[in-house]
Design an enzyme around this catalytic site. Structure first.
Site, PDB file in Angstrom:
ATOM      1  N   HIS A  55      54.799 103.377 -48.335  1.00  0.00           N
ATOM      2  CA  HIS A  55      54.617 102.725 -47.208  1.00  0.00           C
ATOM      3  C   HIS A  55      54.296 104.428 -46.788  1.00  0.00           C
ATOM      4  CE1 HIS A  55      55.191  99.002 -45.555  1.00  0.00           C
ATOM      5  NE2 HIS A  55      54.740  98.780 -46.602  1.00  0.00           N
ATOM      6  N   GLU A  57      54.653 106.688 -44.422  1.00  0.00           N
ATOM      7  CA  GLU A  57      55.237 107.507 -43.837  1.00  0.00           C
ATOM      8  C   GLU A  57      56.636 107.974 -44.795  1.00  0.00           C
ATOM      9  OE1 GLU A  57      54.625 104.082 -40.538  1.00  0.00           O
ATOM     10  OE2 GLU A  57      54.800 104.212 -42.781  1.00  0.00           O
ATOM     11  N   CYS A 110      55.338  99.832 -39.543  1.00  0.00           N
ATOM     12  CA  CYS A 110      55.633  98.893 -39.850  1.00  0.00           C
ATOM     13  C   CYS A 110      57.665  98.192 -38.922  1.00  0.00           C
ATOM     14  CB  CYS A 110      55.671  98.141 -41.092  1.00  0.00           C
ATOM     15  SG  CYS A 110      56.889  99.051 -42.696  1.00  0.00           S
ATOM     16  N   ARG A 274      66.253 106.031 -38.650  1.00  0.00           N
ATOM     17  CA  ARG A 274      67.663 106.865 -39.600  1.00  0.00           C
ATOM     18  C   ARG A 274      67.119 108.481 -39.784  1.00  0.00           C
ATOM     19  NH1 ARG A 274      69.103 105.624 -45.542  1.00  0.00           N
ATOM     20  NH2 ARG A 274      70.618 107.816 -46.300  1.00  0.00           N
TER      21      ARG A 274
END
Length: 471
Positions: A55, A57, A110, A274
């Protein structure tokens, strides 16, 4: 002061001018997502050689880590100018003053941040911005982006879809932020704002009307919610999957849709949350840093978006976390949306194919670029370098430059370039061998991660140490 559109425009320019045609979406059929970390002056393998999460990111964050390793190697060699300066302890470094990093994504991450209301009063999205249309436009307040990454991302449509359109009028962000959040907002085509400290505890999971409370503009009617393909992790309360706005519960940890093992890859919303506590540098780099490297802002391109949902997903879930080691904190993150649509986004590609047969599909390749001198460009497919044959899998030429073992190699090279008496204390006191050993030896990072899991992310899925025993 930079704006959301300036960040988006610069990322689109670099996508059009620096990244190769190879690996890009097939025109008119494939869509993708662009993510970047911008520098602003003001399947699983036990060898770590497979890129398990493609993904955008994550690609952007790992490419950013390549850049940080390179900048640290420059700093320790004392030969060139670096973004780092010596810290107060032997072998430790910190960022130079007034240096900040902005994270850009052409689409809402997402997971939890993508669960937003679908309004009846929505219009057609604005026209996409093409790289050749904006390459001559200046963005003087912003330096070159550090990293770029593009991805496939599968977000699900509602089970009973209501065909609605996105609005194009300028958004009044001051009305879209909860009334109990103080801020400074400047009007114009793009807004910029600051969110001060909010020490309130995170809210419990909500669904239905509670999930959209405070998000919907006055007079608008919620007809459904945008769905995320990310599934709740085991141990979390599951989605109700009722029709309409009752389908999802919000505030939950989720595993990714699309690429990556569904049982291991946490959603991008969860990972951003996180990083907002632990920093973007990861455990290995923390050996050399006095403080984590936090993002100063998060900018999202033109797409279905809610600032409240983004804040809920990225910051609010961790606001109550306490007892973190020195230097770690729940970072206050600026959140902005650009009015510029990525030309290869799902919405842009769908608009072009409105009257064409067939469906649009996610692009199968992931492209990353990092501001490093050696092999800055990396194109992967299914976790390996694009173009490799089955016979090559397991060899050096099959590895992505941002897979775990390659980043570990950069770390080891950095450590070996420093004489033992000038290394950080954590790299002098004991014998360390494997990737797992070095990660666990980053004491402050692991202490912060333990506190975060205990207080907010107890159901976070972690890989077995068996997958981290490579050297």
């Amino acid at each position: 002061m930079w704006t959301a559109d300036e960040i988006a425009r610069l990322c689109y320019i670099h996508y059009g001018t620096r990244l190769p045609k190879q690996g890009r979406p097939e025109p008119g059929r494939e869509w993708t997502l662009l993510a970047a970390v911008v520098k602003v002056n003001s399947e699983q393998s036990s060898q770590g050689d497979i890129l398990n999460d493609s993904h955008a990111e994550v690609i952007a964050k790992r490419s950013f880590q390549r850049y940080l390793f390179h900048q640290l190697s420059i700093a320790v060699s004392l030969q060139q100018d670096s973004i780092f300066m010596p810290g107060t302890k032997i072998g430790m470094w910190k960022l130079k003053p007034d240096l900040h990093f902005v994270f850009f994504s052409s689409h809402t991450p997402c997971g939890d941040a993508s669960i937003i209301p679908m309004l009846e009063l929505e219009d057609q999205p604005c026209s996409p911005v093409h790289s050749d249309e904006v390459v001559s436009q200046s963005a003087d307040a912003i330096s070159d982006p550090v990293v770029l990454g593009n991805k496939r991302k599968c977000e699900e449509l509602p089970a009973h879809p209501v065909i609605k359109k996105m609005r194009i009028e300028p958004r009044d962000l001051s009305r879209e932020i909860p009334s109990d959040t103080a801020m400074h907002y400047s009007t114009g085509k793009e807004g910029s704002f600051q969110i001060p400290t909010d020490v309130s505890n995170s809210s419990p999971p909500a669904s239905g009307a509670a999930a959209t409370k405070g998000i919907v503009p006055v007079g608008a009617k919620v007809v459904d919610i945008y769905r995320t393909g990310a599934k709740c992790v085991p141990g979390e309360a599951g989605d109700t999957q009722k029709p309409g706005i009752e389908y999802h519960q919000v505030g939950l940890l989720r595993v990714k849709p699309g690429r990556g093992d569904r049982t291991r890859s946490m959603s991008c919303s969860d990972k951003l949350a996180r990083w907002n506590v632990l920093g973007c540098q990861g455990a290995l780099l923390m050996h050399f840093l006095e403080e984590p490297i936090y993002l100063a802002a998060l900018v999202v391109g033109k797409c279905p978006y809610s600032p409240e949902a983004m804040k809920r997903a990225v910051t609010d879930r961790c606001q109550h976390v306490s007892g973190l080691p020195r230097g770690f904190q729940v970072q206050e993150l600026k959140m902005l949306q650009s009015d510029l649509l990525f030309e290869h986004s799902r919405h842009a590609v769908q608009a072009k194919r409105a009257n064409c047969p067939g469906k649009v599909v996610p692009c199968g390749a992931a492209i990353s670029w990092s501001a490093v001198p050696e092999q800055p460009l990396d194109v992967t497919c299914n976790g390996f370098r694009q173009g490799v044959t089955k016979k090559s899998i397991g060899s050096l030429r099959a590895r992505s430059k941002v897979c775990k073992v390659e980043l570990f190699n950069m770390f080891q090279k950095l450590v070996s370039s420093i004489s033992e008496n000038k290394r950080p204390e954590s790299l002098r006191v004991k014998k360390l061998e494997t990737y797992w050993d070095y990660k666990e030896a980053a004491a402050s990072y692991q202490e912060a991660w333990k506190a975060l899991r205990k207080q907010a992310f107890g159901s976070w899925i972690r890989n077995s140490p068996d997958y981290h025993q490579f050297k």
